[in-house]
Design an enzyme around this catalytic site. Structure first.
Site, PDB file in Angstrom:
ATOM      1  N   ARG A 146      15.379 -13.013   4.561  1.00 39.65           N
ATOM      2  CA  ARG A 146      16.261 -12.886   5.725  1.00 39.65           C
ATOM      3  C   ARG A 146      17.581 -13.594   5.471  1.00 39.65           C
ATOM      4  NH1 ARG A 146      16.775 -10.999  10.593  1.00 39.65           N
ATOM      5  NH2 ARG A 146      17.079 -12.189  12.520  1.00 39.65           N
ATOM      6  N   THR A 416      17.416  -1.870  11.931  1.00 36.23           N
ATOM      7  CA  THR A 416      16.355  -2.005  10.934  1.00 36.23           C
ATOM      8  C   THR A 416      15.808  -0.673  10.424  1.00 36.23           C
ATOM      9  OG1 THR A 416      14.546  -2.281  12.527  1.00 36.23           O
ATOM     10  CG2 THR A 416      15.583  -4.271  11.747  1.00 36.23           C
TER      11      THR A 416
END
Length: 632
Positions: A146, A416
Site C-alpha cells: 500500500r 480499485t
C-alpha cells in the site's frame, strides 16, 4: 528458487479461449448493444439522422471487428484459472500459467495488464494488497504494498484546503505496487521477471481497445482529464475524449515498464524512471521525493487467519479493514447457531444490521506500525464479541445510527481492481490494486506515463468537516511513512486445510459488504458460483441511515435489481431504501472437491505430506464490469 528464462507469446486483442466451458451464451449481442449507448452518451449525441436501430447495428458490427471478448462469465478447469476484471488480463495470466508459471508469476503479468487497460482504477503509480497461499507449505503470506504518506506529510497539511487531500499533486502517496510484486516474485516466481512485463508493454506500446467500463470512466472524469496535460495527452488526444472501441496508446508508460522489466524495481525506486516521476510531481506541486521512493518498504507478514462459519479465511491484516470486518460479520451469523440464519429476507435484514455494527467499529483501526489497535483487532475477530453484537440485532426492527455506538467518521475510499488466480498445483493469489479515485490524483506523469494515486485521501484529517458529521478517526491521522486505512478485502478460503475459494472485490467502501454477500451466497447458502456473484446486493454506510440496493443495467445488458418483495420486507422493518445504479465488482474462484478429486501424484511428481486435493476449478468475473475469466 530457480528462475528460468521462459518466453511466452505476446497476446493480441483477441482473448477468445477455446478451452473455456461457457455457462452462458448471450453476452456479445447485449454487450455490443450497450457499447452503442456508451458512445452516444460519451459523445453527447442527442439527435440522429435516420433510424436509431440501424445506427446501433452498424456500431455493433464495427465494434465486433475491433474488440473481441470472451462470451463467458464462467470458466472451468482442473489445471488453473484467472478471474480479472478485464478479459484480456485474465488471458494474459492464464498464458503465464500455461508456460509453467507459479500463480504469483501470473499475478505479476495480470496486475501489469490491469494497470494498462484499467488505468482509472489501478497501475504502478498506486498500491495493492496481495495474499498468497502456497500448496507446498499450506501457509499464506500477506504482501502489503500500500502507498505511504511522503516524509514531508503531516497531520494538519490539509488544514487550509481539504480538497487537496482528494485530488491534485498533494494527494499523491508513495507508490508501492512494483516493489510488492517484486517481493512476491522473489519468493515464488519461476519465470523470468522481464518476460512477465512483455504483454503489458505491448498493450501500452501498440495500443489497446478501450472497453466500455473504461470509456464510461473517461466520460465521468472528463473535467479531471482535460485539466491535466498528461491525462489529456493519453485519454483525450486531439482534444477529444476516447470512446469505447477507440485505441489507446501510452508510449511513455511502455518505456517505464521496459525499464522496470530490465532493471528491476530500482528503475522506479532509485533510478531514471523514479527521478523523472519525482520531477514531474515536483513541477505539479507535489511533495513526493526520491528519498520517499528509496525508503519505501513492502510489509510482508503471515496472512491474517480467521475461522468463520466452518471455513478459514486468509486475508490482510490492518491497515486493511477487510479481513477483520468480514470476520466480524460472519461470526455474528455463526453465533445464531445455524446457517439458516443467513437465509431469505430475514437473513438480509440481519446482514444489514451486522454491517452497520461492523462499520461503527472499524474506524478504530489504523496502521499498526503507528497506532496500537490490538484491542480492536482482537474484538473484531472474537466470536464472543460477535455474539454480544448479535444480541443487539432485533429481527423485527432497525435503529438510528447512534444505536450502533459509532464514534468516528467513515473512510469512504473508492476505485480499485481485483483478480483471483489458482494454478495447477493449487497455489493461490488474491490481489486488490488501486490508485483510489478514478484516475487517482488526476495527475499523469508526462515523462513516465504513470497515473498517480490520490491515496492521501484515505487518511483522516483533524480539520475535515465530514459528510456524516462525526469527528475524524485519530487512528487514521497522517504521519510520514504511514499507510492509510483501507476497505480492500483480498481473501483465500480453506476448509479442512484444503483450498475451496479465492475472492475479493473493487469499489471502495462497498467492498466489504459485497465480498460478505458473495461469501455467504456461495459458502453458506450454497449458490452456484455465477449466481453467488450476480445476485443483487445491498450496501450501507451507517450514515446516511439508508439501505442502498442495486438497481442498474450492467455492462452485459442484464438488469440487476433487488426483488420487490424483499424491498417491501425491509421497509416493514423500518429500513429506508434507495436504488443505486452501481456497486462493487467481485471476482471469485472456487474449487469443488466433490468432483474430479485426485490425490497424491500431480504434474509428474509425488506429493507427500501435506496431501492436496485437486478438484474442478470454477472462475467467475463479475458481469458488472468488463471482466472475463480464463482457464489453462
Amino acid at each position: 528458487m530457480g528462475r528460468e528464462s521462459v518466453g511466452f507469446p505476446l497476446l493480441e486483442e483477441n482473448v477468445s479461449a477455446d478451452k473455456d466451458k461457457s455457462l452462458r451464451g448471450r453476452r456479445r449481442k447485449a454487450l455490443c448493444f450497450l457499447l452503442g449507448f456508451f458512445i452516444i452518451s460519451i459523445a453527447g449525441i442527442t439527435t440522429f439522422g435516420g433510424d436509431l436501430t440501424s445506427w446501433l447495428l452498424r456500431e455493433r458490427n464495427n465494434l465486433e471487428k475491433r474488440i473481441k471478448i470472451n462470451d463467458a462469465d464462467v470458466v472451468e478447469s482442473e489445471q488453473g484459472v484467472v478471474a480479472a476484471d478485464d478479459g484480456r488480463c485474465s488471458e494474459i495470466g492464464a498464458s503465464v500459467l500455461r508456460q509453467g508459471g507459479h500463480a504469483v508469476d501470473a499475478a505479476v503479468a495480470t496486475a501489469l495488464c490491469v494497470g494498462v487497460v484499467n488505468p482509472m482504477a489501478s497501475g504502478i503509480g498506486g498500491g495493492a494488497f496481495m495474499v498468497v497461499r502456497s500448496s507446498s507449505t499450506l501457509k499464506a503470506q500477506a504482501f502489503d504494498m500500500r502507498e505511504t504518506a511522503p516524509l514531508a506529510a503531516s497531520k494538519n497539511m490539509y488544514a487550509n484546503n481539504i480538497q487537496n487531500k482528494y485530488s491534485g499533486p498533494l494527494s499523491i502517496g508513495v507508490p508501492g505496487e512494483i516493489a510488492g510484486l517484486r517481493e512476491a516474485w522473489k519468493r515464488y516466481g519461476r519465470l523470468a521477471w522481464k518476460n512477465l512485463f512483455q504483454p503489458a508493454i505491448k498493450l501500452a506500446k501498440d495500443g489497446f481497445i478501450v472497453a466500455p467500463y473504461l470509456a464510461l470512466s473517461i466520460a465521468r472524469s472528463a473535467e479531471k482529464i482535460m485539466s491535466d496535460p498528461g491525462l489529456r495527452e493519453i485519454f483525450a488526444p486531439n482534444g477529444k475524449l476516447l470512446q469505447a472501441g477507440d485505441k489507446c496508446h501510452n508510449l511513455k508508460l511502455a518505456w517505464s515498464l521496459e525499464a522496470v522489466a530490465e532493471q528491476g524495481p530500482q528503475a522506479l525506486y532509485n533510478g531514471t524512471v523514479g527521478e523523472q516521476l519525482v520531477e514531474d510531481i515536483r513541477k505539479a506541486g507535489g511533495i513526493v521525493t526520491m528519498e520517499d521512493l528509496k525508503n519505501y518498504k513492502v510489509v510482508i507478514t503471515d496472512a491474517m487467519a480467521a475461522n468463520a462459519m466452518g471455513y478459514t479465511i486468509y486475508g490482510m491484516p490492518p491497515p486493511s479493514s477487510g479481513t477483520v470486518g468480514l470476520s466480524l460479520v460472519l461470526n455474528i451469523f455463526n453465533s445464531y447457531g445455524t446457517s439458516d440464519a443467513a437465509k431469505g429476507n430475514l437473513g438480509l435484514h440481519r446482514l444489514i444490521e451486522a454491517l452497520k455494527h461492523m462499520f461503527a467499529v472499524r474506524m478504530n483501526l489504523g496502521d499498526p506500525q503507528f497506532v496500537d489497535i490490538k484491542k480492536y483487532v482482537s474484538e473484531m475477530l472474537s466470536p464472543s464479541y460477535a455474539e454480544h453484537i448479535r444480541k443487539r440485532i432485533i429481527d423485527n426492527t432497525t435503529f438510528p445510527p447512534e444505536y450502533y455506538f459509532h464514534r468516528w467518521s467513515q473512510l469512504r475510499d473508492q476505485g480499485t481492481s481485483h483478480f483471483c488466480i489458482v494454478d495447477g498445483e493449487r497455489n493461490a493469489v488474491s490481489m486488490t490494486t488501486t490508485v483510489n479515485y478514478g484516475f487517482g490524483a488526476g495527475v499523469l506523469s508526462p515523462s513516465t506515463g504513470i497515473v498517480l494515486n490520490d491515496e492521501m485521501g484515505d487518511f483522516s484529517a483533524p480539520t475535515e468537516a465530514t459528510p456524516d458529521m462525526l469527528p475524524p478517526a485519530p487512528a487514521n491521522f497522517i504521519e510520514s511513512s504511514k499507510r492509510p486505512l483501507s476497505s480492500m478485502t483480498p481473501l483465500i478460503v480453506t476448509k479442512d486445510n484444503q483450498l475451496v475459494g479465492v475472492l475479493g472485490g473493487s469499489g471502495g467502501m462497498d467492498i466489504i459488504p459485497a465480498v460478505a454477500q458473495v461469501f455467504i451466497n456461495r459458502f453458506v447458502l450454497g449458490m452456484d458460483p455465477l449466481t453467488a456473484v450476480q445476485n443483487p446486493r445491498v450496501y450501507h454506510k451507517l450514515i446516511p441511515d439508508t439501505v442502498m440496493y442495486e438497481n442498474w443495467t450492467v455492462i452485459d445488458g442484464d438488469h440487476i435489481e433487488l426483488a420487490e418483495e424483499t424491498k417491501k420486507f425491509l421497509e416493514e422493518k423500518g429500513h429506508q431504501l434507495e436504488g443505486k445504479a452501481g456497486g462493487a465488482i467481485v471476482q471469485l474462484v472456487i474449487q469443488n472437491l466433490q468432483k474430479t478429486v485426485n490425490m497424491g501424484r500431480k504434474n509428474g511428481r509425488e506429493l507427500n505430506e501435506p496431501r492436496i486435493l485437486y478438484g474442478k476449478l470454477t472462475a467467475v468475473s463479475d458481469p458488472r464490469k468488463d471482466g472475463r475469466p480464463a482457464a489453462v
